[in-house]
Motif scaffolding. Structure first.
Motif, PDB file in Angstrom:
ATOM      1  N   ARG A  89       0.829  -1.218   0.000  1.00  0.00           N
ATOM      2  CA  ARG A  89       0.000   0.000   0.000  1.00  0.00           C
ATOM      3  C   ARG A  89       0.857   1.259   0.000  1.00  0.00           C
ATOM      4  O   ARG A  89       0.388   2.329  -0.385  1.00  0.00           O
ATOM      5  CB  ARG A  89      -0.936   0.004   1.205  1.00  0.00           C
ATOM      6  CG  ARG A  89      -2.064  -1.026   1.125  1.00  0.00           C
ATOM      7  CD  ARG A  89      -2.973  -0.916   2.311  1.00  0.00           C
ATOM      8  NE  ARG A  89      -4.103  -1.823   2.241  1.00  0.00           N
ATOM      9  CZ  ARG A  89      -5.270  -1.540   1.674  1.00  0.00           C
ATOM     10  NH1 ARG A  89      -5.446  -0.352   1.119  1.00  0.00           N
ATOM     11  NH2 ARG A  89      -6.250  -2.423   1.654  1.00  0.00           N
ATOM     12  N   ALA A  90       2.102   1.149   0.466  1.00  0.00           N
ATOM     13  CA  ALA A  90       3.013   2.294   0.449  1.00  0.00           C
ATOM     14  C   ALA A  90       3.865   2.329  -0.811  1.00  0.00           C
ATOM     15  O   ALA A  90       4.751   3.177  -0.921  1.00  0.00           O
ATOM     16  CB  ALA A  90       3.919   2.257   1.680  1.00  0.00           C
ATOM     17  N   GLY A  91       3.642   1.408  -1.749  1.00  0.00           N
ATOM     18  CA  GLY A  91       4.407   1.377  -2.983  1.00  0.00           C
ATOM     19  C   GLY A  91       5.289   0.143  -3.065  1.00  0.00           C
ATOM     20  O   GLY A  91       5.673  -0.447  -2.054  1.00  0.00           O
ATOM     21  N   PHE A  92       5.612  -0.236  -4.309  1.00  0.00           N
ATOM     22  CA  PHE A  92       6.388  -1.453  -4.524  1.00  0.00           C
ATOM     23  C   PHE A  92       7.789  -1.343  -3.938  1.00  0.00           C
ATOM     24  O   PHE A  92       8.303  -2.298  -3.341  1.00  0.00           O
ATOM     25  CB  PHE A  92       6.465  -1.753  -6.024  1.00  0.00           C
ATOM     26  CG  PHE A  92       7.479  -2.802  -6.373  1.00  0.00           C
ATOM     27  CD1 PHE A  92       7.338  -4.113  -5.924  1.00  0.00           C
ATOM     28  CD2 PHE A  92       8.594  -2.477  -7.129  1.00  0.00           C
ATOM     29  CE1 PHE A  92       8.286  -5.082  -6.237  1.00  0.00           C
ATOM     30  CE2 PHE A  92       9.544  -3.435  -7.443  1.00  0.00           C
ATOM     31  CZ  PHE A  92       9.384  -4.739  -6.998  1.00  0.00           C
ATOM     32  N   VAL A  93       8.439  -0.203  -4.086  1.00  0.00           N
ATOM     33  CA  VAL A  93       9.817  -0.059  -3.599  1.00  0.00           C
ATOM     34  C   VAL A  93       9.866  -0.212  -2.083  1.00  0.00           C
ATOM     35  O   VAL A  93      10.734  -0.905  -1.537  1.00  0.00           O
ATOM     36  CB  VAL A  93      10.405   1.299  -4.035  1.00  0.00           C
ATOM     37  CG1 VAL A  93      11.800   1.498  -3.437  1.00  0.00           C
ATOM     38  CG2 VAL A  93      10.471   1.393  -5.553  1.00  0.00           C
ATOM     39  N   VAL A  94       8.921   0.413  -1.380  1.00  0.00           N
ATOM     40  CA  VAL A  94       8.867   0.281   0.080  1.00  0.00           C
ATOM     41  C   VAL A  94       8.632  -1.170   0.472  1.00  0.00           C
ATOM     42  O   VAL A  94       9.286  -1.710   1.376  1.00  0.00           O
ATOM     43  CB  VAL A  94       7.776   1.195   0.661  1.00  0.00           C
ATOM     44  CG1 VAL A  94       7.605   0.947   2.154  1.00  0.00           C
ATOM     45  CG2 VAL A  94       8.117   2.652   0.411  1.00  0.00           C
ATOM     46  N   ALA A  95       7.686  -1.825  -0.201  1.00  0.00           N
ATOM     47  CA  ALA A  95       7.393  -3.228   0.118  1.00  0.00           C
ATOM     48  C   ALA A  95       8.590  -4.117  -0.179  1.00  0.00           C
ATOM     49  O   ALA A  95       8.906  -5.036   0.588  1.00  0.00           O
ATOM     50  CB  ALA A  95       6.177  -3.692  -0.671  1.00  0.00           C
ATOM     51  N   LEU A  96       9.277  -3.858  -1.282  1.00  0.00           N
ATOM     52  CA  LEU A  96      10.441  -4.665  -1.662  1.00  0.00           C
ATOM     53  C   LEU A  96      11.547  -4.563  -0.619  1.00  0.00           C
ATOM     54  O   LEU A  96      12.057  -5.577  -0.122  1.00  0.00           O
ATOM     55  CB  LEU A  96      10.949  -4.207  -3.034  1.00  0.00           C
ATOM     56  CG  LEU A  96      12.218  -4.893  -3.555  1.00  0.00           C
ATOM     57  CD1 LEU A  96      11.894  -6.303  -4.009  1.00  0.00           C
ATOM     58  CD2 LEU A  96      12.825  -4.077  -4.695  1.00  0.00           C
ATOM     59  N   LEU A  97      11.925  -3.335  -0.269  1.00  0.00           N
ATOM     60  CA  LEU A  97      13.052  -3.140   0.646  1.00  0.00           C
ATOM     61  C   LEU A  97      12.689  -3.505   2.081  1.00  0.00           C
ATOM     62  O   LEU A  97      13.459  -4.181   2.771  1.00  0.00           O
ATOM     63  CB  LEU A  97      13.529  -1.683   0.576  1.00  0.00           C
ATOM     64  CG  LEU A  97      14.080  -1.221  -0.776  1.00  0.00           C
ATOM     65  CD1 LEU A  97      14.437   0.253  -0.726  1.00  0.00           C
ATOM     66  CD2 LEU A  97      15.296  -2.044  -1.163  1.00  0.00           C
ATOM     67  N   ALA A  98      11.505  -3.068   2.540  1.00  0.00           N
ATOM     68  CA  ALA A  98      11.136  -3.300   3.943  1.00  0.00           C
ATOM     69  C   ALA A  98      10.921  -4.782   4.224  1.00  0.00           C
ATOM     70  O   ALA A  98      11.409  -5.308   5.236  1.00  0.00           O
ATOM     71  CB  ALA A  98       9.882  -2.505   4.292  1.00  0.00           C
ATOM     72  N   SER A  99      10.211  -5.488   3.355  1.00  0.00           N
ATOM     73  CA  SER A  99       9.974  -6.913   3.598  1.00  0.00           C
ATOM     74  C   SER A  99      11.273  -7.705   3.531  1.00  0.00           C
ATOM     75  O   SER A  99      11.470  -8.652   4.296  1.00  0.00           O
ATOM     76  CB  SER A  99       8.964  -7.456   2.595  1.00  0.00           C
ATOM     77  OG  SER A  99       9.476  -7.378   1.265  1.00  0.00           O
TER      78      SER A  99
END
Length: 739
Positions: free
Chosen positions: A637-647
């Protein structure tokens, strides 16, 4: 209205105030008026429920609970020390009487003959070429006198421990004992000097020395145990000597016991600093954010500027982000000033050889960053419920006091940073700062502390954002905490960002502490299976069900195209080789850690099919459900880049080792990309399972051709480059056009 002196004033206002002032001047201050005003202010204060809670109820409840907690923790630590046997390395030959006293079951001393003694040192001790240290002279009765001898002793104390250790006759023994104790291979070293048994048989005073580290609680406790055991042995020897005639010199002492504290002066100073400084640094750093958070929320309500801000075309997340960053910058600057002031102060008062290095201050400041993040958001969210500045102080005080008390726990003897305490907010940072000053920092515990603190800070920021979404709270209404924490199940879709982070944090903390309990079982296979199924897979499914989100959309339960599955197979077979060839060269893995990890993964010699199920199949299914299912969906929900790096970062942190962080983070990037581009969980499961299966097969079989191929247990760069080409092809095949 009437004119007076060219000005228009209310009728009687000036004359009344002048008469009152003149009357007060003639009659003096009227005590009755003072008492009336005092009564009015006290009644208004006591009528305020929040003020009454902060002033009366909170101290009455908090301090007894804290005292009970401190006593329980101190008692538990003492029980742990008493239950654990003290490992004592004995460098010399003991007499039968002393050996029997040490071996007594009540003393709980495990004797390790010549353990850790360097061979040259052992030869010197057996030959008697090293003289024993001279015992300290007994102090004369009466108060100490200030004379030249004591002044000389003070000067020697200020000169540092390094020179004193080098000048003493047993310096080589002390340094070897310090190395053994620092390595945690023994709690203390006992040295019976040459001729120990002969001196006892002849009725003389036999010399023995205890080497211990006063900073390490186990070592200090072992020294006490040795003192007690040797005292019992001395008493028995004196009783036997009383029956003999002829009393040679040394009769009245029997055993001449000396103790040497081998802890360096820097560690002794660090123990004092580590007990006091964490609390002061944390409290002073948070004080700036405490006041600014109250002013930016309740203060603006009181001034009427909050309503103006809400009327502007701004989103709540924009308002909370700006205010949060302002409070965070103030808190961070306060932390920087405190650390810098502490550094200059210590540099001024400590001798040169005991100066705290700059790296210790830099790491201390870095540790305060997640703490200020956490409490900047928390102070801002709590202060938003206040109606005015005074009300904000009443609300924030119950938040600030537990922080102060929790940071004081570091002063407990034996309280150290462990796996269990690294997940406790505030306490983990305080204990890590203490470890920095002691010079005893574990990289893995640093990783756990920073990771857990950052996760808690993110959750608190999500909470603050929810508070600022409620206009009834921001406009000065009587909003309640219950309304903010209220939860409504959604209908389909993917979970919200806040719910995903909150659920993941709860699962991770429960998993961490539950795994510590599970470690007590001897069956490692059952441990791993329970962790994967009971702490990853089932909680993730339960969280998705509770949220009301669609299980199909959250987990990506769809069948990808065949070419994507082929790409996943290629990526799974080549990804591990690429990571081993490049990532392990950037962050080299110690050989001891690699061997220990390899032995643990073999599960005490289980068959290969069991290893494939427990190490490959279960993690691929369970970990992907949690990380690329629940967590990735919410973060998207915060964007693909955020999801990619944070997860991927959280995936690396969950594996619990700084040496595995970069490899698992790299693998997490690949898995998150597969989840995003195929919109399915299955390719990630295939990549994850094949990667683990290949690694565990190589580890269990260890084919001869592979031994020749590997160089220093690393994949050659040429092989890594070839594997990277295969990985690139796999990534290309997994790529699907977005609709």
């Amino acid at each position: 209205m009437r004119a007076r002196g060219g000005r228009s004033e209310p009728h009687g206002c000036v004359s009344f105030s002048r008469r009152a002032w003149l009357g007060a001047r003639r009659c003096g201050v009227r005590l009755s008026i003072v008492l009336v005003i005092l009564r009015k202010e006290l009644v208004e204060t006591l009528r305020d429920r929040r003020t009454f809670v902060s002033l009366v109820l909170l101290p009455m409840l908090l301090y007894p609970l804290f005292a009970l907690l401190m006593s329980r923790m101190a008692g538990a630590e003492m029980e742990t020390l008493e239950a654990r046997a003290s490992k004592v390395a004995v460098w010399g030959e003991l007499s039968p009487e002393v050996s029997q006293a040490l071996a007594s079951a009540e003393n709980k001393i495990e004797v390790l003959p010549w353990h850790g003694a360097p061979e040259p040192l052992r030869r010197d001790l057996e030959a008697g070429s090293i003289p024993p240290p001279t015992p300290a002279p007994h102090a004369p009765p009466g108060p100490p006198r200030k004379n030249s001898s004591t002044e000389g002793a003070d000067a020697e104390a200020k000169a540092g421990a390094k020179n004193r250790d080098a000048d003493r006759p047993d310096a080589a023994v002390a340094l070897a004992a310090r190395a053994l104790v620092d390595a945690r291979e023994a709690h203390a070293v006992l040295v019976p000097w040459r001729g120990f048994s002969e001196d006892l048989r002849e009725g003389k005073a036999a010399r023995v020395t205890i080497y211990y580290d006063s900073v390490w609680g186990d070592s200090d406790f072992a020294a006490d145990r040795l003192d007690y055991a040797l005292a019992r042995a001395r008493d028995r020897l004196l009783v036997s000597r009383e029956s003999e005639k002829g009393l040679p010199e040394g009769f009245t002492s029997a055993l001449e016991v000396t103790s040497r504290n081998v802890a360096p002066e820097e560690r002794r100073v660090g123990k004092v600093l580590g007990t006091l400084m964490p609390m002061m640094l944390i409290l002073m750093s948070l004080l700036g954010g405490f006041l600014r958070a109250a002013d930016m929320t309740a203060g603006e309500k009181e001034r009427g500027t909050m309503q103006t801000l809400l009327c502007a075309p701004l989103l709540p997340i924009e308002i909370i982000t700006g205010k949060f960053l302002a409070v965070f910058v103030v808190s961070l600057f306060t932390a920087l000033v405190n650390v810098a002031s502490l550094g200059f102060t210590l540099r001024r008062i400590l001798p040169g050889e005991m100066d705290v290095p700059f790296s210790a201050h830099a790491l201390t400041f870095a540790l305060l960053i997640p703490v200020t993040l956490l409490f900047s958001a928390l102070f801002l969210a709590v202060a938003a419920f206040a109606r005015d500045f005074k009300d904000a102080q009443n609300l924030l005080t119950p938040v600030y006091l537990p922080v102060m008390l929790l940071s004081m726990v570091t002063s407990l003897p034996g309280m150290e940073l462990t796996l269990a305490t690294s997940f406790v907010p505030v306490l983990n940072v305080a204990l890590l700062i203490k470890a920095i000053y002691l010079g005893d920092v574990s990289p893995d515990l640093v990783l756990f502390t920073l990771g857990s603190s950052t996760l808690f800070a993110a959750l608190t920021l999500v909470f603050a954002a929810r508070v600022f979404e409620r206009e009834d709270v921001l406009l000065g209404g009587r909003g309640s905490f219950r309304a903010v924490f209220s939860f409504e199940r959604q209908k389909g879709g993917i979970p919200s960002l806040g719910f995903s982070l909150g659920a993941f944090a709860v699962i991770l903390v429960v998993m961490f502490y539950a795994s510590l309990l599970v470690e007590k079982t001897t069956n490692k296979t059952a441990q791993l299976a329970f962790t994967q199924l009971g702490l990853f897979f089932l909680p993730a499914l339960a969280a998705i069900f509770v949220s009301g989100a669609s299980m199909r959309e959250t987990l990506g339960l769809r069948l990808p195209r065949p070419r994507a599955l082929v790409g996943a197979v290629l990526a799974g077979l080549s990804g591990g080789a690429v990571v081993s060839a490049f990532a392990t060269r950037l962050v080299p893995v110690p050989r001891e850690f690699a061997d220990k990890l390899g032995d643990a993964l073999l599960l005490d010699g289980q068959p290969l099919w069991v290893l494939l199920v427990v190490i490959a199949v279960l993690p691929a299914l369970c970990e992907e459900t949690l990380f690329r299912g629940l967590l990735f969906s919410g973060l998207s929900r915060a964007g693909f880049v955020v999801a990619l790096l944070a997860s991927s970062l959280l995936f690396g942190l969950a594996h619990g080792s700084i040496y595995r962080l970069l490899p698992t983070f790299s693998l997490g990037l690949l898995l998150a990309y597969a989840r995003h581009t195929t919109r399915s969980l299955l390719p990630g499961v295939v990549v994850h399972g094949l990667n683990n299966a290949l690694a565990i097969t190589v580890l269990a079989v260890r084919p001869a051709w592979l031994e020749k191929l590997l160089r220093d247990d690393q994949v050659p760069l040429g092989v890594g480059a070839a594997a990277a080409l295969v990985l690139g092809l796999g990534v290309y095949l997994m790529r699907e056009p977005r609709e």
